[in-house]
Design an enzyme around this catalytic site. Structure first.
Site, PDB file in Angstrom:
ATOM      1  N   TYR B 106       0.875  -1.173   0.000  1.00  0.00           N
ATOM      2  CA  TYR B 106       0.000   0.000   0.000  1.00  0.00           C
ATOM      3  C   TYR B 106       0.908   1.217   0.000  1.00  0.00           C
ATOM      4  CZ  TYR B 106      -3.212   3.603   1.648  1.00  0.00           C
ATOM      5  OH  TYR B 106      -3.926   4.759   1.785  1.00  0.00           O
ATOM      6  N   ASP B 147      -2.221  -1.518  -3.904  1.00  0.00           N
ATOM      7  CA  ASP B 147      -2.556  -0.139  -4.255  1.00  0.00           C
ATOM      8  C   ASP B 147      -1.254   0.639  -4.361  1.00  0.00           C
ATOM      9  OD1 ASP B 147      -3.332   2.476  -4.465  1.00  0.00           O
ATOM     10  OD2 ASP B 147      -4.582   2.494  -2.662  1.00  0.00           O
ATOM     11  N   HIS B 248     -12.260   1.781  -4.025  1.00  0.00           N
ATOM     12  CA  HIS B 248     -11.522   0.961  -4.985  1.00  0.00           C
ATOM     13  C   HIS B 248     -12.369  -0.257  -5.381  1.00  0.00           C
ATOM     14  CE1 HIS B 248      -7.361   2.671  -4.202  1.00  0.00           C
ATOM     15  NE2 HIS B 248      -8.065   3.176  -3.197  1.00  0.00           N
TER      16      HIS B 248
END
Lengths: 257, 257
Positions: B106, B147, B248
DNA sequence: GCTGTACACG
DNA sequence: CGTGTACAGC
């Protein structure tokens, strides 16, 4: 004529449950308490779509009361309890519907006892008594309805001995409640169920509803001129078991003229 | 072998949606980001009941990453990105599953640009590049998944001209992304859809999903040794339309050895 | 426990 | 807008 009261504990958080209950119970008049929404955040559209008109007295964060009506015209007559113009809490709204005076109230909780919040509750009750005496003297058909935050008697609480110093059960406030009855106001639910245990509130904590550790706080008091019309009534306690429910359950009566 | 990534934006708030998607998509391996839960508040029981084992790196309020596996054993190898022992943000977890290195990440958002948060993003990318170069040199079958908070190219954002000074689209970070590809890492979704517009994120604001005002942020990069196994892949963008969805959508690939 | 408030982050 | 945090009130 079905008249009901429901302390929603946040009208926006409670909207799905409220609409579901309205659809199921189909009351003609509904008094709501603890909107916990400012005037402009009352969900009027959704209430209208459910078939109800409404007047309300909102307040940011706390309190807030409303009167809903399905078919009958609502004529607002008071949006505060008279006697103290400095009281800014939205706890009272009064309207004429079908020639009856509907007094929708959310009495102060008053805890902790003793203290200024309890004193405010006693002051509020003093002003409330004045208003209700006036209604009696005017010989008006009237209904005092809402969350009184008063447990009238020991049998109205699951463990009275634990509540002696709680503002909901203090002798001072129970005395005022008795005085209302002595003036001729009729506790409709107690009249209909003289020997039963009836609760209208179960705390969110400690699985109070599962244990039926309840109290009776929400009342519908009828002026003498309406007493003979009382047909039936009850507490929709199953609603308290719904997901995302209020800590109060709706209370209702059926009244014929 | 189906491998997926999903930035859940709060695993506890997202649990019903996550479980629904797991049931529908049945991935073998899932990388999650933005758990937004401390280590002890990861909902392991519910994940286990859904048929998944899990390792995770939690953090109070922010960040947090997890790797879920349906049947294959998970062997954790890193729970932080090497190179800065003072970095306390839970943004990286690495495990071996079925002889593949799964790097769940992330990446810092980096906004506002310029500023210390953007500098932190660049530092994080520098350390990430070192780690990924090492994996390439070791000739390991590896997947960089999660991500990235990087929009690789202008066609990966609905209005590129508005994003010039956004940390997600700054030339500095896109350059690092290109360098990864130049080292041999394969952007699996872009490889599968060389000419299509593909988005993985739509802002909660301004009805971005309804307008398809999206960006592509969530990526699955394959080491050269896995490229030939890439069968198919996609974005489960319909999940973004579910009630209480993340901002998302899940992204997945099908990989055969 | 479950409302509401305000704030940080993205 | 929708997470998370902390807090007040009941």
């Amino acid at each position: 004529m079905k008249i009901a009261t429901y302390n929603v504990n946040g009208i926006n958080a409670r909207l799905p449950v409220l609409l579901q209950w309205l659809k199921e119970a189909v009351p003609d008049i509904v008094c709501l308490q603890e909107l916990k929404a400012p005037q402009e955040r009352f969900p009027l559209k959704e209430i209208n779509d459910a078939g109800y008109q409404a007047i309300w007295n909102g307040q940011k964060s706390w309190n807030g009361v409303a009167i809903l009506s399905k078919d009958l015209e609502i004529t607002e007559v008071q949006r505060a309890l008279p006697g103290n113009t400095e009281d800014l809490q939205s706890r009272y709204i009064e309207a004429i519907i079908d020639e009856m005076v509907i007094c929708c109230l959310y009495l102060p909780n008053g805890n902790p006892y003793p203290g200024p919040k309890f004193d405010y509750k006693l002051d509020w009750l003093k002003r409330f008594k004045r208003r209700t005496n006036k209604l009696i003297k005017m010989e008006l058909p009237a209904v005092l309805i809402g969350d009184f935050n008063i447990i009238p008697e020991p049998r109205d609480v699951y463990k009275p001995e634990r509540w002696e110093n709680d503002a909901l059960f203090r002798t001072e406030v129970r005395k005022v409640y008795r005085e209302l009855l002595n003036k001729g106001w009729v506790d409709s639910i107690r009249t209909l169920y003289p020997d039963d245990t009836v609760y209208t509130f179960w705390d969110y904590l400690y699985k109070a509803y599962d244990r039926n550790a309840g109290i009776r706080l929400d009342h519908i008091l009828l002026s003498p001129y309406l007493h003979s019309g009382l047909q039936s009534g009850g507490v929709d306690s199953h609603v308290r078991g719904w997901t995302k429910s209020s800590d109060h359950a709706p209370v209702w009566i059926q009244l014929e003229k």
